[in-house]
Motif scaffolding. Structure first.
Motif, PDB file in Angstrom:
ATOM      1  N   GLN A   1     -23.135  19.087 -21.107  1.00  0.00           N
ATOM      2  CA  GLN A   1     -24.101  19.834 -21.912  1.00  0.00           C
ATOM      3  C   GLN A   1     -25.404  20.168 -21.184  1.00  0.00           C
ATOM      4  O   GLN A   1     -26.162  21.010 -21.645  1.00  0.00           O
ATOM      5  CB  GLN A   1     -24.392  19.078 -23.211  1.00  0.00           C
ATOM      6  CG  GLN A   1     -23.241  19.136 -24.195  1.00  0.00           C
ATOM      7  CD  GLN A   1     -22.869  20.555 -24.608  1.00  0.00           C
ATOM      8  OE1 GLN A   1     -23.709  21.314 -25.070  1.00  0.00           O
ATOM      9  NE2 GLN A   1     -21.604  20.928 -24.421  1.00  0.00           N
ATOM     10  N   ASN A   2     -25.686  19.524 -20.063  1.00  0.00           N
ATOM     11  CA  ASN A   2     -26.900  19.829 -19.298  1.00  0.00           C
ATOM     12  C   ASN A   2     -26.619  20.692 -18.072  1.00  0.00           C
ATOM     13  O   ASN A   2     -27.505  20.905 -17.242  1.00  0.00           O
ATOM     14  CB  ASN A   2     -27.622  18.535 -18.896  1.00  0.00           C
ATOM     15  CG  ASN A   2     -28.226  17.860 -20.107  1.00  0.00           C
ATOM     16  OD1 ASN A   2     -28.938  18.494 -20.879  1.00  0.00           O
ATOM     17  ND2 ASN A   2     -27.922  16.590 -20.304  1.00  0.00           N
ATOM     18  N   LEU A   3     -25.390  21.191 -17.959  1.00  0.00           N
ATOM     19  CA  LEU A   3     -25.013  21.988 -16.797  1.00  0.00           C
ATOM     20  C   LEU A   3     -25.763  23.313 -16.759  1.00  0.00           C
ATOM     21  O   LEU A   3     -25.789  24.053 -17.738  1.00  0.00           O
ATOM     22  CB  LEU A   3     -23.500  22.243 -16.800  1.00  0.00           C
ATOM     23  CG  LEU A   3     -22.912  22.704 -15.471  1.00  0.00           C
ATOM     24  CD1 LEU A   3     -22.994  21.585 -14.429  1.00  0.00           C
ATOM     25  CD2 LEU A   3     -21.464  23.133 -15.639  1.00  0.00           C
ATOM     26  N   GLN A   4     -26.390  23.598 -15.622  1.00  0.00           N
ATOM     27  CA  GLN A   4     -27.142  24.834 -15.420  1.00  0.00           C
ATOM     28  C   GLN A   4     -26.481  25.745 -14.381  1.00  0.00           C
ATOM     29  O   GLN A   4     -26.617  26.954 -14.445  1.00  0.00           O
ATOM     30  CB  GLN A   4     -28.569  24.511 -14.959  1.00  0.00           C
ATOM     31  CG  GLN A   4     -29.355  23.713 -15.964  1.00  0.00           C
ATOM     32  CD  GLN A   4     -30.661  23.196 -15.389  1.00  0.00           C
ATOM     33  OE1 GLN A   4     -31.206  23.744 -14.436  1.00  0.00           O
ATOM     34  NE2 GLN A   4     -31.174  22.130 -15.968  1.00  0.00           N
ATOM     35  N   VAL A   5     -25.775  25.129 -13.417  1.00  0.00           N
ATOM     36  CA  VAL A   5     -25.177  25.872 -12.311  1.00  0.00           C
ATOM     37  C   VAL A   5     -23.713  25.459 -12.168  1.00  0.00           C
ATOM     38  O   VAL A   5     -23.412  24.266 -12.117  1.00  0.00           O
ATOM     39  CB  VAL A   5     -25.932  25.576 -10.982  1.00  0.00           C
ATOM     40  CG1 VAL A   5     -25.244  26.247  -9.807  1.00  0.00           C
ATOM     41  CG2 VAL A   5     -27.393  26.000 -11.086  1.00  0.00           C
ATOM     42  N   LEU A   6     -22.825  26.463 -12.106  1.00  0.00           N
ATOM     43  CA  LEU A   6     -21.400  26.212 -11.893  1.00  0.00           C
ATOM     44  C   LEU A   6     -20.892  27.155 -10.811  1.00  0.00           C
ATOM     45  O   LEU A   6     -20.823  28.364 -11.019  1.00  0.00           O
ATOM     46  CB  LEU A   6     -20.610  26.425 -13.192  1.00  0.00           C
ATOM     47  CG  LEU A   6     -19.091  26.265 -13.083  1.00  0.00           C
ATOM     48  CD1 LEU A   6     -18.715  24.844 -12.665  1.00  0.00           C
ATOM     49  CD2 LEU A   6     -18.422  26.638 -14.391  1.00  0.00           C
ATOM     50  N   PHE A   7     -20.557  26.592  -9.658  1.00  0.00           N
ATOM     51  CA  PHE A   7     -20.001  27.385  -8.557  1.00  0.00           C
ATOM     52  C   PHE A   7     -18.501  27.116  -8.495  1.00  0.00           C
ATOM     53  O   PHE A   7     -18.073  26.015  -8.167  1.00  0.00           O
ATOM     54  CB  PHE A   7     -20.662  27.031  -7.222  1.00  0.00           C
ATOM     55  CG  PHE A   7     -22.119  27.409  -7.139  1.00  0.00           C
ATOM     56  CD1 PHE A   7     -22.657  28.406  -7.929  1.00  0.00           C
ATOM     57  CD2 PHE A   7     -22.947  26.767  -6.238  1.00  0.00           C
ATOM     58  CE1 PHE A   7     -23.995  28.760  -7.839  1.00  0.00           C
ATOM     59  CE2 PHE A   7     -24.293  27.110  -6.137  1.00  0.00           C
ATOM     60  CZ  PHE A   7     -24.817  28.107  -6.935  1.00  0.00           C
ATOM     61  N   MET A   8     -17.709  28.152  -8.830  1.00  0.00           N
ATOM     62  CA  MET A   8     -16.252  28.036  -8.916  1.00  0.00           C
ATOM     63  C   MET A   8     -15.553  29.121  -8.105  1.00  0.00           C
ATOM     64  O   MET A   8     -14.431  29.502  -8.424  1.00  0.00           O
ATOM     65  CB  MET A   8     -15.814  28.203 -10.384  1.00  0.00           C
ATOM     66  CG  MET A   8     -16.140  27.058 -11.297  1.00  0.00           C
ATOM     67  SD  MET A   8     -15.071  25.641 -11.090  1.00  0.00           S
ATOM     68  CE  MET A   8     -13.451  26.333 -11.343  1.00  0.00           C
ATOM     69  N   SER A   9     -16.210  29.666  -7.095  1.00  0.00           N
ATOM     70  CA  SER A   9     -15.591  30.775  -6.349  1.00  0.00           C
ATOM     71  C   SER A   9     -14.280  30.325  -5.689  1.00  0.00           C
ATOM     72  O   SER A   9     -14.092  29.155  -5.375  1.00  0.00           O
ATOM     73  CB  SER A   9     -16.551  31.329  -5.293  1.00  0.00           C
ATOM     74  OG  SER A   9     -16.724  30.403  -4.240  1.00  0.00           O
ATOM     75  N   ASN A  10     -13.386  31.278  -5.534  1.00  0.00           N
ATOM     76  CA  ASN A  10     -12.130  31.056  -4.824  1.00  0.00           C
ATOM     77  C   ASN A  10     -11.313  29.896  -5.395  1.00  0.00           C
ATOM     78  O   ASN A  10     -10.886  29.003  -4.672  1.00  0.00           O
ATOM     79  CB  ASN A  10     -12.382  30.894  -3.321  1.00  0.00           C
ATOM     80  CG  ASN A  10     -13.002  32.142  -2.740  1.00  0.00           C
ATOM     81  OD1 ASN A  10     -12.336  33.154  -2.562  1.00  0.00           O
ATOM     82  ND2 ASN A  10     -14.311  32.098  -2.493  1.00  0.00           N
ATOM     83  N   ASN A  11     -11.121  29.946  -6.705  1.00  0.00           N
ATOM     84  CA  ASN A  11     -10.211  29.044  -7.392  1.00  0.00           C
ATOM     85  C   ASN A  11      -9.117  29.890  -8.027  1.00  0.00           C
ATOM     86  O   ASN A  11      -8.822  30.977  -7.526  1.00  0.00           O
ATOM     87  CB  ASN A  11     -10.984  28.201  -8.421  1.00  0.00           C
ATOM     88  CG  ASN A  11     -11.554  26.937  -7.800  1.00  0.00           C
ATOM     89  OD1 ASN A  11     -10.841  25.982  -7.545  1.00  0.00           O
ATOM     90  ND2 ASN A  11     -12.863  26.944  -7.553  1.00  0.00           N
ATOM     91  N   MET A  12      -8.526  29.431  -9.118  1.00  0.00           N
ATOM     92  CA  MET A  12      -7.380  30.134  -9.699  1.00  0.00           C
ATOM     93  C   MET A  12      -7.592  30.484 -11.174  1.00  0.00           C
ATOM     94  O   MET A  12      -6.628  30.612 -11.921  1.00  0.00           O
ATOM     95  CB  MET A  12      -6.128  29.283  -9.500  1.00  0.00           C
ATOM     96  CG  MET A  12      -5.864  29.018  -8.011  1.00  0.00           C
ATOM     97  SD  MET A  12      -4.629  27.765  -7.697  1.00  0.00           S
ATOM     98  CE  MET A  12      -3.158  28.687  -8.050  1.00  0.00           C
TER      99      MET A  12
END
Length: 196
Positions: A119-130
């Motif tokens: 719930q406190n997540l501000q940044v999500l880097f998920m490049s090059n996944n599926m």
């Protein structure tokens, strides 16, 4: 290399910006044995729990296939696990209250199930996944503090970018975003998503 061994290697390395500081007091820890010509980490173990004051834990460029054993990381704000063998988001409950940034680019993740707990997540880097379905992206709607995402190189991003709809479709679902795939959100994009 075990996490316990990797922590010892880190303490003695030039990567350690706080030499002489006890392990439990370190705020930034990088466990990347390959950069020290050592075998990669394949499993997370309970020795991570000794990193009580760690705010940023970097575990990128290993062969870790499962997120677990994060209990005791009471101060963790940034978890970096890019370039591993992860297939799903799991085991983050012990850090759900403190985690603000999750870096998981270059893995094999096809679902965002489990992300809702952060719930406190501000940044999500998920490049090059599926990630290939909008229903997976929609799991992020409950994360009201999320401002910066990177999904570049995922099947859903590639498909929607081909017809020019990616950023607008993402903003329709996540109107609070400020950055998408490394680029700031423009006012006209926000307006287009609102009207669209």
């Amino acid at each position: 290399t075990s996490c316990k061994e990797a922590i010892k290697l880190f303490e003695a390395s030039d990567d350690n910006k706080q030499p002489g500081v006890p392990t439990a007091e370190l705020e930034e820890v990088r466990l990347c044995p390959i950069s020290l010509q050592q075998p990669v980490i394949t499993k997370l173990d309970a020795s991570l729990g000794q990193l009580k004051k760690c705010k940023q834990l970097r575990l990128s460029t290993n062969s870790i296939d499962k997120i677990n054993n994060l209990a005791g990381l009471d101060s963790l704000e940034i978890l970096s696990m890019g370039r591993n063998m992860l297939k799903k988001i799991e085991g983050l409950e012990p850090v759900a209250e403190t985690l603000q940034q999750l870096w998981l680019s270059y893995n094999k993740i096809a679902s965002l199930a489990g992300i809702e707990k952060l719930q406190n997540l501000q940044v999500l880097f998920m490049s090059n996944n599926m990630i290939d379905k909008w229903t997976e992206i929609e799991r992020l709607t409950s994360l009201s503090k999320l401002r910066d995402v990177n999904f570049f190189g995922n099947p859903i991003q590639q498909k929607a970018a081909e017809d020019g709809s990616w950023r607008i479709e993402l903003l329709k679902r996540l109107p609070n975003l400020k950055n998408i795939d490394g680029q700031m959100v423009e006012d006209d994009e926000r307006e287009q998503a609102r009207c669209g």
